[in-house]
Design a protein around this motif. Structure first.
Motif, PDB file in Angstrom:
ATOM      1  N   UNK A  34       0.835  -1.203   0.000  1.00 57.58           N
ATOM      2  CA  UNK A  34       0.000   0.000   0.000  1.00 57.58           C
ATOM      3  C   UNK A  34       0.866   1.248   0.000  1.00 57.58           C
ATOM      4  N   UNK A  35       1.892   1.252   0.810  1.00 60.75           N
ATOM      5  CA  UNK A  35       2.807   2.386   0.894  1.00 60.75           C
ATOM      6  C   UNK A  35       3.412   2.702  -0.470  1.00 60.75           C
ATOM      7  N   UNK A  36       3.865   1.683  -1.184  1.00 61.50           N
ATOM      8  CA  UNK A  36       4.461   1.883  -2.512  1.00 61.50           C
ATOM      9  C   UNK A  36       3.448   2.406  -3.517  1.00 61.50           C
ATOM     10  N   UNK A  37       2.246   1.831  -3.537  1.00 61.63           N
ATOM     11  CA  UNK A  37       1.223   2.233  -4.505  1.00 61.63           C
ATOM     12  C   UNK A  37       0.821   3.695  -4.299  1.00 61.63           C
ATOM     13  N   UNK A  38       0.792   4.142  -3.068  1.00 64.22           N
ATOM     14  CA  UNK A  38       0.383   5.523  -2.791  1.00 64.22           C
ATOM     15  C   UNK A  38       1.336   6.569  -3.373  1.00 64.22           C
ATOM     16  N   UNK A  39       2.534   6.168  -3.741  1.00 67.93           N
ATOM     17  CA  UNK A  39       3.452   7.111  -4.384  1.00 67.93           C
ATOM     18  C   UNK A  39       3.113   7.330  -5.855  1.00 67.93           C
ATOM     19  N   UNK A  40       2.204   6.519  -6.419  1.00 66.39           N
ATOM     20  CA  UNK A  40       1.859   6.646  -7.825  1.00 66.39           C
ATOM     21  C   UNK A  40       0.428   7.080  -8.080  1.00 66.39           C
ATOM     22  N   UNK A  41      -0.217   7.692  -7.107  1.00 67.00           N
ATOM     23  CA  UNK A  41      -1.610   8.101  -7.282  1.00 67.00           C
ATOM     24  C   UNK A  41      -1.715   9.381  -8.104  1.00 67.00           C
ATOM     25  N   UNK A  42      -2.891   9.589  -8.695  1.00 65.39           N
ATOM     26  CA  UNK A  42      -3.120  10.743  -9.565  1.00 65.39           C
ATOM     27  C   UNK A  42      -3.034  12.067  -8.798  1.00 65.39           C
ATOM     28  N   UNK A  43      -3.517  12.073  -7.575  1.00 60.17           N
ATOM     29  CA  UNK A  43      -3.431  13.273  -6.728  1.00 60.17           C
ATOM     30  C   UNK A  43      -2.336  13.052  -5.693  1.00 60.17           C
ATOM     31  N   UNK A  44      -1.764  14.127  -5.220  1.00 49.65           N
ATOM     32  CA  UNK A  44      -0.618  13.994  -4.312  1.00 49.65           C
ATOM     33  C   UNK A  44      -0.914  13.162  -3.071  1.00 49.65           C
ATOM     34  N   UNK A  45       0.075  12.387  -2.694  1.00 52.34           N
ATOM     35  CA  UNK A  45       0.017  11.643  -1.444  1.00 52.34           C
ATOM     36  C   UNK A  45       0.159  12.622  -0.288  1.00 52.34           C
ATOM     37  N   UNK A  46      -0.583  12.375   0.775  1.00 55.87           N
ATOM     38  CA  UNK A  46      -0.489  13.152   2.007  1.00 55.87           C
ATOM     39  C   UNK A  46      -0.246  12.188   3.158  1.00 55.87           C
ATOM     40  N   UNK A  47       0.031  12.740   4.318  1.00 57.44           N
ATOM     41  CA  UNK A  47       0.193  11.900   5.506  1.00 57.44           C
ATOM     42  C   UNK A  47      -1.075  11.101   5.796  1.00 57.44           C
ATOM     43  N   UNK A  48      -2.227  11.632   5.393  1.00 52.32           N
ATOM     44  CA  UNK A  48      -3.510  10.988   5.662  1.00 52.32           C
ATOM     45  C   UNK A  48      -3.971  10.066   4.525  1.00 52.32           C
ATOM     46  N   UNK A  49      -3.142   9.863   3.507  1.00 52.55           N
ATOM     47  CA  UNK A  49      -3.520   9.025   2.371  1.00 52.55           C
ATOM     48  C   UNK A  49      -3.593   7.551   2.730  1.00 52.55           C
ATOM     49  N   UNK A  50      -4.632   6.897   2.185  1.00 54.30           N
ATOM     50  CA  UNK A  50      -4.775   5.444   2.303  1.00 54.30           C
ATOM     51  C   UNK A  50      -5.433   4.932   1.031  1.00 54.30           C
ATOM     52  N   UNK A  51      -5.276   3.645   0.775  1.00 56.95           N
ATOM     53  CA  UNK A  51      -6.039   2.977  -0.271  1.00 56.95           C
ATOM     54  C   UNK A  51      -7.276   2.402   0.405  1.00 56.95           C
ATOM     55  N   UNK A  52      -8.435   2.791  -0.079  1.00 52.28           N
ATOM     56  CA  UNK A  52      -9.659   2.338   0.588  1.00 52.28           C
ATOM     57  C   UNK A  52      -9.878   0.829   0.445  1.00 52.28           C
ATOM     58  N   UNK A  53      -9.215   0.204  -0.522  1.00 50.89           N
ATOM     59  CA  UNK A  53      -9.319  -1.257  -0.654  1.00 50.89           C
ATOM     60  C   UNK A  53      -8.557  -1.980   0.443  1.00 50.89           C
TER      61      UNK A  53
END
Length: 107
Positions: A68-87
């Motif tokens: 999850x940590x790795x995937x969050x670096x490739x999201x369309x909108x910027x990653x934040x400290x509060x970012x998560x993958x809802x899946x």
């Protein structure tokens, strides 16, 4: 069951009841929540179920794993400290009251 709040970028809010053992992503899809694409179907590969957990949230979330940590670096909108993958957020009664902000785009 948990009551989950999805806050849309346009300011609207949608609150839905999500049954366990769904994920927060699956709850959004079952309730036709706009803003969660989930192109990979919940396997933590695409990042199109990216959400921002509300900063004031005290709902206990499971720890983030390396995938999850790795995937969050490739999201369309910027990653934040509060970012998560809802899946990667399984619904339990402990998630009742969770508030999420949807990003402007997923892909």
């Amino acid at each position: 069951m948990a009551k989950i709040t999805y806050k849309h970028p346009n300011g609207t809010t949608t609150i839905v009841d999500v049954q366990a053992p769904n994920t927060v992503m699956r709850g959004a899809k079952l309730n036709n929540i706009d803003g969660i694409e989930a192109q990979c179907g919940g396997s933590a590969q695409c990042g199109t179920c990216h959400v921002y957990v509300d900063e004031a949230s005290t709902v206990p979330l499971p720890p983030m794993d390396d995938v999850e940590d790795d995937v969050l670096y490739g999201t369309a909108c910027p990653r934040r400290d509060s970012s998560r993958l809802s899946c990667q957020l399984p619904v339990t009664e402990d998630l009742d009251g969770l508030v999420l902000h949807l990003p402007e785009a997923q892909s």
